[in-house]
Write a protein that holds these residues in place. Structure first.
Motif, PDB file in Angstrom:
ATOM      1  N   TYR A 199       0.632  -1.144   0.111  1.00 20.19           N
ATOM      2  CA  TYR A 199       0.001   0.048  -0.122  1.00 20.19           C
ATOM      3  C   TYR A 199       0.744   1.294  -0.026  1.00 20.19           C
ATOM      4  CZ  TYR A 199      -3.282  -3.563   1.248  1.00 20.19           C
ATOM      5  OH  TYR A 199      -4.110  -4.642   1.400  1.00 20.19           O
ATOM      6  N   HIS A 200       2.082   1.013   0.042  1.00 23.63           N
ATOM      7  CA  HIS A 200       3.009   2.152  -0.069  1.00 23.63           C
ATOM      8  C   HIS A 200       3.323   2.593  -1.570  1.00 23.63           C
ATOM      9  CE1 HIS A 200       3.375   1.767   4.391  1.00 23.63           C
ATOM     10  NE2 HIS A 200       4.055   2.766   4.471  1.00 23.63           N
ATOM     11  N   VAL A 201       2.933   3.498  -2.008  1.00 22.91           N
ATOM     12  CA  VAL A 201       3.086   3.967  -3.403  1.00 22.91           C
ATOM     13  C   VAL A 201       3.595   5.301  -3.747  1.00 22.91           C
ATOM     14  CG1 VAL A 201       1.194   2.584  -4.285  1.00 22.91           C
ATOM     15  CG2 VAL A 201       0.829   4.797  -3.794  1.00 22.91           C
ATOM     16  N   VAL A 202       4.331   5.362  -4.932  1.00 22.54           N
ATOM     17  CA  VAL A 202       5.240   6.514  -5.254  1.00 22.54           C
ATOM     18  C   VAL A 202       4.342   7.074  -6.495  1.00 22.54           C
ATOM     19  CG1 VAL A 202       7.143   7.286  -6.198  1.00 22.54           C
ATOM     20  CG2 VAL A 202       7.278   5.343  -4.525  1.00 22.54           C
ATOM     21  N   TRP A 203       4.096   8.608  -5.922  1.00 23.29           N
ATOM     22  CA  TRP A 203       3.424   9.291  -7.096  1.00 23.29           C
ATOM     23  C   TRP A 203       4.666  10.286  -7.799  1.00 23.29           C
ATOM     24  CZ3 TRP A 203       1.421  14.708  -7.367  1.00 23.29           C
ATOM     25  CH2 TRP A 203       0.717  14.923  -8.548  1.00 23.29           C
ATOM     26  N   LEU A 204       5.092  10.340  -9.041  1.00 17.98           N
ATOM     27  CA  LEU A 204       5.799  11.261  -9.457  1.00 17.98           C
ATOM     28  C   LEU A 204       5.234  12.277 -10.163  1.00 17.98           C
ATOM     29  CD1 LEU A 204       8.387   8.705 -11.215  1.00 17.98           C
ATOM     30  CD2 LEU A 204       9.056  10.007  -8.993  1.00 17.98           C
ATOM     31  N   ASN A 205       5.182  13.794  -9.659  1.00 18.50           N
ATOM     32  CA  ASN A 205       4.601  14.911 -10.190  1.00 18.50           C
ATOM     33  C   ASN A 205       5.199  15.327 -11.234  1.00 18.50           C
ATOM     34  OD1 ASN A 205       2.910  17.144 -10.182  1.00 18.50           O
ATOM     35  ND2 ASN A 205       3.340  17.595  -8.098  1.00 18.50           N
ATOM     36  N   ILE A 253       4.500   2.563  -8.591  1.00 17.80           N
ATOM     37  CA  ILE A 253       5.281   3.876  -9.187  1.00 17.80           C
ATOM     38  C   ILE A 253       4.325   4.305 -10.070  1.00 17.80           C
ATOM     39  CG2 ILE A 253       7.376   4.774  -9.898  1.00 17.80           C
ATOM     40  CD1 ILE A 253       8.822   2.418  -8.880  1.00 17.80           C
ATOM     41  N   HIS A 254       3.773   5.500  -9.828  1.00 16.59           N
ATOM     42  CA  HIS A 254       3.037   6.092 -10.739  1.00 16.59           C
ATOM     43  C   HIS A 254       3.505   7.685 -11.196  1.00 16.59           C
ATOM     44  CE1 HIS A 254      -1.065   3.889 -10.037  1.00 16.59           C
ATOM     45  NE2 HIS A 254       0.001   3.230  -9.251  1.00 16.59           N
ATOM     46  N   ALA A 255       3.142   7.956 -12.511  1.00 16.66           N
ATOM     47  CA  ALA A 255       3.446   9.131 -13.028  1.00 16.66           C
ATOM     48  C   ALA A 255       2.317  10.003 -13.659  1.00 16.66           C
ATOM     49  CB  ALA A 255       4.891   9.354 -13.684  1.00 16.66           C
ATOM     50  N   CYS A 256       0.996   9.244 -13.306  1.00 11.95           N
ATOM     51  CA  CYS A 256      -0.154   9.683 -14.043  1.00 11.95           C
ATOM     52  C   CYS A 256      -0.490  11.186 -13.288  1.00 11.95           C
ATOM     53  CB  CYS A 256      -1.359   8.821 -13.598  1.00 11.95           C
ATOM     54  SG  CYS A 256      -1.268   8.182 -11.612  1.00 11.95           S
ATOM     55  N   ARG A 257      -1.361  11.651 -14.570  1.00 15.18           N
ATOM     56  CA  ARG A 257      -1.652  13.101 -14.369  1.00 15.18           C
ATOM     57  C   ARG A 257      -3.281  13.482 -14.415  1.00 15.18           C
ATOM     58  NH1 ARG A 257       2.083  17.272 -17.103  1.00 15.18           N
ATOM     59  NH2 ARG A 257       2.162  15.861 -19.027  1.00 15.18           N
ATOM     60  N   HIS A 258      -3.722  14.358 -13.619  1.00 12.92           N
ATOM     61  CA  HIS A 258      -4.983  14.652 -13.635  1.00 12.92           C
ATOM     62  C   HIS A 258      -5.063  16.231 -13.331  1.00 12.92           C
ATOM     63  CE1 HIS A 258      -9.281  15.026 -12.267  1.00 12.92           C
ATOM     64  NE2 HIS A 258      -9.634  14.021 -12.969  1.00 12.92           N
ATOM     65  N   PRO A 259      -5.972  17.019 -13.938  1.00  5.08           N
ATOM     66  CA  PRO A 259      -6.088  18.235 -13.863  1.00  5.08           C
ATOM     67  C   PRO A 259      -6.279  18.555 -12.252  1.00  5.08           C
ATOM     68  CG  PRO A 259      -7.430  17.762 -15.546  1.00  5.08           C
ATOM     69  CD  PRO A 259      -6.930  16.451 -15.289  1.00  5.08           C
ATOM     70  N   LEU A 282      -4.144   3.981   0.745  1.00  6.38           N
ATOM     71  CA  LEU A 282      -2.691   3.950   0.070  1.00  6.38           C
ATOM     72  C   LEU A 282      -1.873   5.054   1.059  1.00  6.38           C
ATOM     73  CD1 LEU A 282      -3.568   4.094  -3.576  1.00  6.38           C
ATOM     74  CD2 LEU A 282      -2.646   2.018  -2.399  1.00  6.38           C
ATOM     75  N   GLN A 283      -0.651   4.736   1.036  1.00  3.79           N
ATOM     76  CA  GLN A 283       0.341   5.599   1.569  1.00  3.79           C
ATOM     77  C   GLN A 283       1.103   6.062   0.338  1.00  3.79           C
ATOM     78  OE1 GLN A 283       0.809   5.808   5.291  1.00  3.79           O
ATOM     79  NE2 GLN A 283      -1.204   5.052   5.223  1.00  3.79           N
ATOM     80  N   ILE A 284       0.894   7.433   0.053  1.00  4.90           N
ATOM     81  CA  ILE A 284       1.405   7.916  -1.105  1.00  4.90           C
ATOM     82  C   ILE A 284       2.479   9.006  -0.727  1.00  4.90           C
ATOM     83  CG2 ILE A 284       0.996   9.243  -3.274  1.00  4.90           C
ATOM     84  CD1 ILE A 284      -1.931   8.670  -2.799  1.00  4.90           C
ATOM     85  N   ILE A 285       3.610   8.735  -1.236  1.00  4.06           N
ATOM     86  CA  ILE A 285       4.723   9.693  -1.176  1.00  4.06           C
ATOM     87  C   ILE A 285       4.947  10.328  -2.455  1.00  4.06           C
ATOM     88  CG2 ILE A 285       6.568   8.118  -1.995  1.00  4.06           C
ATOM     89  CD1 ILE A 285       8.655   9.589  -0.169  1.00  4.06           C
ATOM     90  N   SER A 286       4.787  11.504  -2.584  1.00  2.00           N
ATOM     91  CA  SER A 286       5.046  12.459  -3.805  1.00  2.00           C
ATOM     92  C   SER A 286       6.368  13.127  -3.990  1.00  2.00           C
ATOM     93  CB  SER A 286       3.767  13.488  -3.964  1.00  2.00           C
ATOM     94  OG  SER A 286       4.150  14.662  -3.790  1.00  2.00           O
TER      95      SER A 286
END
Length: 469
Positions: A199-205, A253-259, A282-286
């Motif tokens: 449940y620890h996920v990464v978001w690349l902004n 690992i995500h690099a998805c985008r949304h407005p 989810l535990q998200i680190i951005s």
DNA sequence: GCGATCAGAT
DNA sequence: CACATCTGATCGC
């Protein structure tokens, strides 16, 4: 943002990275890379009509840039008018005036710029001399010396003008970490996060369109996974990237985008909408990959990593390599030249003189000691010149970014003209004008400069942990 | 309804 | 304020 108007003085009938207004009437177009701020006018109807009425005008870019451009349907009308060129492969281009039939030939060579996929610098050689347009670039120390086409035999080519990305032409950007240091920091950070639980996920902004691909491939390789992105179309002919990205959202690992991606994060959801199937939050680190490690004050981003541009000490190194060495070889080889190097062979970059006439590229003789700081000041109510001559001889340095920072050589002792404070790179200090002077002297004397600190593996050097994260 | 320009945002 | 955009309002055709 790029403020370059699109034309170079030596070859004024071509346009680069600007396609609006007068640029529409250029005899050839050049696109250095596929970032929007270098594509102004490129999808305009005026340009579209011009293409249809002209037999000769074309857009020149790298194969990768062509692919990225055409992957966006808004630019598909370019299909028949793009001439992709191989890297490091000099190509003669005829610039034809269709009204008069008058013609001028130039040779262009694309040099890899290291800024994003497909990004290049353009080296032009022709009747008006050699000119280098860098676009945005990120080279490491020593890269320029390995570029064959900047050399002629064992010497550096004489360059008439360099049109250079000056985004970080400021002492406050003296040092930013190398790509490798950033990448290793991210790998370590991601490893320590995603190993904790599924449940620890990464978001690349990721804000820009391109430039993060080396992150995706390295993360994918290291963690044997794919990175979730919104769509794959632009990479469809690039298997080396395509292998590491996916539109399926079952990855950590995500690099998805949304407005409204900020709102998504508030609700422990990723911008692609995905949540854990069993309802566990989810535990998200951005992580925000950006050159601007200090720009985010909104508590939303945990970590900021820098990418993209070259920084000041390397910019000096690059400019020095191009300008001084070519002048040196010129005088050594005994070519006809009015140029003389001063005894120290050190250009008077930091002269205190106030001779305004040296600022703009005048014809003929130029002072050996044009002052950089002069060009930074807005005296006489005139706009800041974007042309700086910092070299004995005829070489010009022309900035292509928004503005040249006013207080370039005014830090930190006489901090008068700065309206705001930019924090320094974490754990690096702002070099004073004396230090810059010494740096430049070292560069001029040919000393090798390496900015790697021994054992600089600490991630804290490059990361700005937000206290509220 | 489109483009250009600008303010505001991340 | 800077990155590299993106969105939304307003104006003009």
């Amino acid at each position: 943002m790029s403020s370059f108007a699109g034309r170079m003085k030596e070859y004024s009938n071509i346009s680069l990275d600007r396609f609006d207004r007068e640029n529409i009437h250029a005899r050839a177009y050049f696109l250095s890379h596929c970032h929007k701020d270098h594509m102004k006018g490129l999808k305009g109807p005026l340009l579209k009509r011009k293409l249809q009425s002209s037999r000769t005008v074309r857009l020149y870019c790298s194969f990768v840039t062509k692919e990225l451009l055409l992957s966006n349907p808004k630019y598909s009308f370019w299909e028949d008018y793009i001439v992709p060129l191989e890297l490091e492969s000099p190509t003669q281009i005829s610039l034809v005036d269709e009204a008069s039939g008058e013609k001028e030939d130039i040779v262009v060579t694309l040099l890899p710029a290291g800024h994003c996929p497909g990004s290049v610098m353009f080296l032009f050689e022709g009747g008006q001399g050699n000119v280098l347009y860098t676009g945005d670039f990120r080279l490491a120390i020593g890269d320029a010396s390995r570029i064959e086409y900047l050399h002629s035999g064992s010497r550096v080519k004489e360059i008439q003008s360099v049109y250079v990305d000056s985004t970080f032409y400021d002492p406050r950007f003296y040092q930013i970490p190398s790509r490798d240091v950033c990448l290793n920091g991210i790998l370590e950070l991601v490893r320590n996060w995603i190993c904790q639980s599924p449940y620890h996920v990464v978001w690349l902004n990721c804000k820009a369109a391109y430039g993060y691909e080396y992150l995706f491939t390295n993360l994918g390789e290291e963690f044997k996974t794919q990175i979730h992105i919104n769509n794959l179309a632009m990479f469809k002919k690039m298997p080396e990237i395509l292998n590491y990205v996916t539109t399926e959202n079952k990855t950590q690992i995500h690099a998805c985008r949304h407005p409204k991606d900020e709102e998504f994060l508030q609700g422990n959801r990723l911008p692609c909408g995905s949540t854990a199937s069993d309802g566990t939050p989810l535990q998200i680190i951005s992580i925000k990959p950006s050159t601007m490690w200090f720009g985010e004050r909104s508590k939303k981003t945990n970590v900021i990593i820098n990418v993209f541009h070259v920084y000041l000490s390397l910019l000096f190194n690059f400019i020095y390599f191009l300008l001084t060495d070519s002048q040196l070889s010129q005088s050594q080889s005994g070519c006809s030249s009015s140029t003389r190097l001063s005894g120290s062979q050190t250009p008077e970059l930091f002269s205190e003189e106030t001779d305004e006439e040296t600022s703009v590229s005048s014809e003929g003789q130029q002072s050996l000691s044009s002052s950089l700081s002069n060009h930074m000041s807005q005296n006489q109510n005139s706009p800041v010149s974007d042309t700086v001559i910092l070299q004995p001889g005829q070489s010009n340095l022309i900035f292509t970014e928004t503005e040249v920072h006013q207080d370039m050589m005014d830090l930190p002792d006489s901090q008068t003209s700065s309206d705001f404070d930019i924090p320094c790179t974490p754990e690096s200090k702002i070099p004073g004008s004396q230090e810059l002077r010494e740096l430049y002297k070292k560069l001029a004397s040919g000393e090798d400069l390496c900015h790697c600190k021994t054992g600089c593996s600490s991630t804290s050097q490059m990361m700005n942990h937000n206290e509220n994260a």
